[in-house]
Design a protein around this motif. Structure first.
Motif, PDB file in Angstrom:
ATOM      1  N   ALA A 107      -7.748   6.003   8.168  1.00 28.39           N
ATOM      2  CA  ALA A 107      -6.784   6.867   8.845  1.00 28.39           C
ATOM      3  C   ALA A 107      -5.588   6.073   9.365  1.00 28.39           C
ATOM      4  O   ALA A 107      -4.467   6.586   9.417  1.00 28.39           O
ATOM      5  CB  ALA A 107      -7.467   7.609   9.993  1.00 28.39           C
ATOM      6  N   ASP A 108      -5.839   4.824   9.755  1.00 28.04           N
ATOM      7  CA  ASP A 108      -4.776   3.990  10.335  1.00 28.04           C
ATOM      8  C   ASP A 108      -3.994   3.189   9.300  1.00 28.04           C
ATOM      9  O   ASP A 108      -3.003   2.530   9.652  1.00 28.04           O
ATOM     10  CB  ASP A 108      -5.378   3.006  11.348  1.00 28.04           C
ATOM     11  N   MET A 109      -4.427   3.209   8.040  1.00 25.06           N
ATOM     12  CA  MET A 109      -3.782   2.380   7.022  1.00 25.06           C
ATOM     13  C   MET A 109      -2.334   2.828   6.787  1.00 25.06           C
ATOM     14  O   MET A 109      -2.068   4.007   6.579  1.00 25.06           O
ATOM     15  CB  MET A 109      -4.575   2.456   5.706  1.00 25.06           C
ATOM     16  N   LEU A 110      -1.426   1.880   6.845  1.00 31.80           N
ATOM     17  CA  LEU A 110      -0.020   2.193   6.605  1.00 31.80           C
ATOM     18  C   LEU A 110       0.185   2.606   5.153  1.00 31.80           C
ATOM     19  O   LEU A 110      -0.540   2.153   4.254  1.00 31.80           O
ATOM     20  CB  LEU A 110       0.851   0.975   6.929  1.00 31.80           C
ATOM     21  N   ALA A 111       1.182   3.447   4.920  1.00 30.67           N
ATOM     22  CA  ALA A 111       1.440   3.946   3.565  1.00 30.67           C
ATOM     23  C   ALA A 111       1.661   2.801   2.587  1.00 30.67           C
ATOM     24  O   ALA A 111       1.144   2.816   1.457  1.00 30.67           O
ATOM     25  CB  ALA A 111       2.640   4.889   3.584  1.00 30.67           C
ATOM     26  N   GLN A 112       2.421   1.787   2.992  1.00 31.48           N
ATOM     27  CA  GLN A 112       2.692   0.659   2.098  1.00 31.48           C
ATOM     28  C   GLN A 112       1.416  -0.121   1.787  1.00 31.48           C
ATOM     29  O   GLN A 112       1.199  -0.574   0.664  1.00 31.48           O
ATOM     30  CB  GLN A 112       3.732  -0.275   2.730  1.00 31.48           C
ATOM     31  N   ASP A 113       0.537  -0.255   2.794  1.00 26.47           N
ATOM     32  CA  ASP A 113      -0.740  -0.938   2.569  1.00 26.47           C
ATOM     33  C   ASP A 113      -1.631  -0.130   1.632  1.00 26.47           C
ATOM     34  O   ASP A 113      -2.358  -0.688   0.805  1.00 26.47           O
ATOM     35  CB  ASP A 113      -1.462  -1.169   3.899  1.00 26.47           C
ATOM     36  N   PHE A 114      -1.600   1.203   1.765  1.00 32.08           N
ATOM     37  CA  PHE A 114      -2.357   2.070   0.864  1.00 32.08           C
ATOM     38  C   PHE A 114      -1.939   1.801  -0.581  1.00 32.08           C
ATOM     39  O   PHE A 114      -2.778   1.662  -1.475  1.00 32.08           O
ATOM     40  CB  PHE A 114      -2.102   3.536   1.233  1.00 32.08           C
ATOM     41  N   ILE A 115      -0.645   1.725  -0.802  1.00 34.43           N
ATOM     42  CA  ILE A 115      -0.128   1.468  -2.149  1.00 34.43           C
ATOM     43  C   ILE A 115      -0.555   0.095  -2.643  1.00 34.43           C
ATOM     44  O   ILE A 115      -1.099  -0.050  -3.747  1.00 34.43           O
ATOM     45  CB  ILE A 115       1.415   1.596  -2.168  1.00 34.43           C
ATOM     46  N   GLU A 116      -0.322  -0.917  -1.841  1.00 41.67           N
ATOM     47  CA  GLU A 116      -0.559  -2.294  -2.293  1.00 41.67           C
ATOM     48  C   GLU A 116      -2.046  -2.622  -2.406  1.00 41.67           C
ATOM     49  O   GLU A 116      -2.483  -3.198  -3.405  1.00 41.67           O
ATOM     50  CB  GLU A 116       0.130  -3.278  -1.344  1.00 41.67           C
ATOM     51  N   GLN A 117      -2.829  -2.234  -1.388  1.00 40.86           N
ATOM     52  CA  GLN A 117      -4.240  -2.636  -1.365  1.00 40.86           C
ATOM     53  C   GLN A 117      -5.112  -1.792  -2.289  1.00 40.86           C
ATOM     54  O   GLN A 117      -6.022  -2.318  -2.931  1.00 40.86           O
ATOM     55  CB  GLN A 117      -4.775  -2.560   0.071  1.00 40.86           C
ATOM     56  N   ILE A 118      -4.833  -0.492  -2.342  1.00 35.07           N
ATOM     57  CA  ILE A 118      -5.701   0.399  -3.119  1.00 35.07           C
ATOM     58  C   ILE A 118      -5.147   0.658  -4.516  1.00 35.07           C
ATOM     59  O   ILE A 118      -5.818   0.398  -5.519  1.00 35.07           O
ATOM     60  CB  ILE A 118      -5.926   1.723  -2.358  1.00 35.07           C
ATOM     61  N   LEU A 119      -3.909   1.151  -4.579  1.00 42.05           N
ATOM     62  CA  LEU A 119      -3.364   1.527  -5.886  1.00 42.05           C
ATOM     63  C   LEU A 119      -3.105   0.319  -6.771  1.00 42.05           C
ATOM     64  O   LEU A 119      -3.432   0.331  -7.969  1.00 42.05           O
ATOM     65  CB  LEU A 119      -2.081   2.343  -5.714  1.00 42.05           C
ATOM     66  N   VAL A 120      -2.510  -0.712  -6.205  1.00 41.21           N
ATOM     67  CA  VAL A 120      -2.090  -1.861  -7.024  1.00 41.21           C
ATOM     68  C   VAL A 120      -3.226  -2.866  -7.188  1.00 41.21           C
ATOM     69  O   VAL A 120      -3.732  -3.080  -8.293  1.00 41.21           O
ATOM     70  CB  VAL A 120      -0.830  -2.533  -6.424  1.00 41.21           C
ATOM     71  N   ARG A 121      -3.655  -3.485  -6.089  1.00 32.64           N
ATOM     72  CA  ARG A 121      -4.667  -4.532  -6.206  1.00 32.64           C
ATOM     73  C   ARG A 121      -6.058  -3.958  -6.472  1.00 32.64           C
ATOM     74  O   ARG A 121      -6.821  -4.519  -7.267  1.00 32.64           O
ATOM     75  CB  ARG A 121      -4.700  -5.393  -4.932  1.00 32.64           C
ATOM     76  N   GLY A 122      -6.390  -2.851  -5.823  1.00 32.29           N
ATOM     77  CA  GLY A 122      -7.740  -2.320  -5.958  1.00 32.29           C
ATOM     78  C   GLY A 122      -8.018  -1.658  -7.291  1.00 32.29           C
ATOM     79  O   GLY A 122      -9.067  -1.884  -7.893  1.00 32.29           O
ATOM     80  N   LEU A 123      -7.079  -0.831  -7.773  1.00 34.40           N
ATOM     81  CA  LEU A 123      -7.337  -0.019  -8.966  1.00 34.40           C
ATOM     82  C   LEU A 123      -6.407  -0.344 -10.134  1.00 34.40           C
ATOM     83  O   LEU A 123      -6.546   0.261 -11.203  1.00 34.40           O
ATOM     84  CB  LEU A 123      -7.229   1.468  -8.597  1.00 34.40           C
ATOM     85  N   ASN A 124      -5.474  -1.275  -9.944  1.00 30.95           N
ATOM     86  CA  ASN A 124      -4.547  -1.659 -11.014  1.00 30.95           C
ATOM     87  C   ASN A 124      -3.958  -0.409 -11.678  1.00 30.95           C
ATOM     88  O   ASN A 124      -4.031  -0.216 -12.891  1.00 30.95           O
ATOM     89  CB  ASN A 124      -5.258  -2.542 -12.048  1.00 30.95           C
TER      90      ASN A 124
END
Length: 321
Positions: A107-124
């Motif tokens: 819930a606290d994750m910043l939008a930019q962190d969501f993109i970088e950590q999950i979309l980019v690094r996590g799921l390529n």
């Protein structure tokens, strides 16, 4: 042959280099709108040699915020168990699901962190499909414009999808499906799902009361906040033999025999006797019969069950299995 589903409850993935075609959502019920989204993801994944993927959440974000705010009445009812949801997602050609734990950190994750950590690094992620009004990150600060901007930076394409509507132009949604199930409108639910509504689960031991009164039942646990109206239903059981079996079922808390029972699906098979304990049964709901009742005594309850069973026999005599 479809590939086996890879389910991740945390990141990084086992094969973290595999590029993904991804969509994000709760997918409760996997109705026709969801199915259109999943087909689009699968098509694009095949075209671009990507892994067709879904990111979903447990618990539902609205359920998390309702509990955190001490407003349990705001918890959305649950259409499908996790098993049924994953089965339907897999049937649509999805090969990879990230089941994200929705907690305070999410819930606290910043939008930019969501993109970088999950979309980019996590799921390529190389291709992403979301609704035009998709929001994410802390206080829902992220939007599609930020996704497109990040896509240019990190190398993924963003596509948006409009609401999927039925032949009458009505939006197909989980909310609409919950409403139909809550009032026992199984025809409307079938229209939204493209098939009869069902619940599945392993048959467990019960009180054995049904056996004592001449109506043995299979007991199947259901989701705690089940979206379906409590009551008596004509049903069809799958997974217990080579053919579907006719049945009559009670979804409820058994008020006549228990003062504080948990919600349970009890299924009486009309023309079959078998040992189903431990088996995974899929129960299709065909017609709502009546509400659950608290009877004054067992004899009155048995008479009502007998009448329900005869009504189900008549239904199958007309409609067949």
């Amino acid at each position: 042959m479809k590939s086996a589903l890879k389910l991740y409850r945390s990141l990084p993935r086992y094969n973290c280099e595999a590029p993904s075609a991804l969509t994000i959502g709760n997918f409760d019920g996997v109705h026709l709108g969801h199915q259109a989204i999943l087909r689009r993801v699968h098509e694009q994944a095949v075209r671009e040699h990507l892994v067709p993927s879904v990111m979903t959440f447990a618990p539902h974000p609205r359920a998390y915020f309702a509990l955190r705010g001490k407003r349990p009445e705001l918890i959305p009812t649950q259409i499908s168990s996790l098993r049924d949801k994953l089965e339907a997602i897999t049937a649509a050609g999805i090969q990879q699901v990230y089941l994200a734990r929705f907690n305070q950190a999410m819930a606290d994750m910043l939008a930019q962190d969501f993109i970088e950590q999950i979309l980019v690094r996590g799921l390529n992620t190389r291709w992403l499909l979301v609704g035009a009004d998709f929001r994410y990150g802390h206080k829902r600060a992220g939007d599609v414009a930020l996704l497109r901007q990040a896509g240019e930076q990190y190398g993924f394409e963003v596509e948006t999808i409009d609401d999927v509507v039925d032949a009458e132009g009505r939006r197909i949604s989980s909310s609409e499906l919950r409403t139909a199930l809550a009032v026992g409108q199984l025809d409307r639910a079938r229209h939204l799902l493209g098939k009869p509504y069902h619940l599945s689960g392993h048959v467990i031991h019960g009180q054995k009361l049904g056996r004592q009164i001449g109506f043995p039942t299979m007991n199947i646990p259901v989701p705690e906040h089940c979206a379906v109206r409590s009551g008596i239903y004509i049903v069809r059981a799958h997974g217990l033999g080579p053919e579907p079996l006719a049945g009559i079922a009670s979804l409820g808390v058994r008020p006549t025999v228990q003062s504080q029972g948990r919600l349970l699906l009890e299924v009486h098979l009309l023309n079959s006797q078998l040992n189903a304990y431990g088996k995974l049964a899929r129960i299709e709901f065909l017609e709502f019969v009546r509400d659950e009742e608290k009877f004054p005594d067992l004899d009155t309850m048995i008479a009502a069950i007998r009448q329900d069973a005869q009504g189900a026999q008549d239904y199958f005599a007309i409609h067949g299995l």
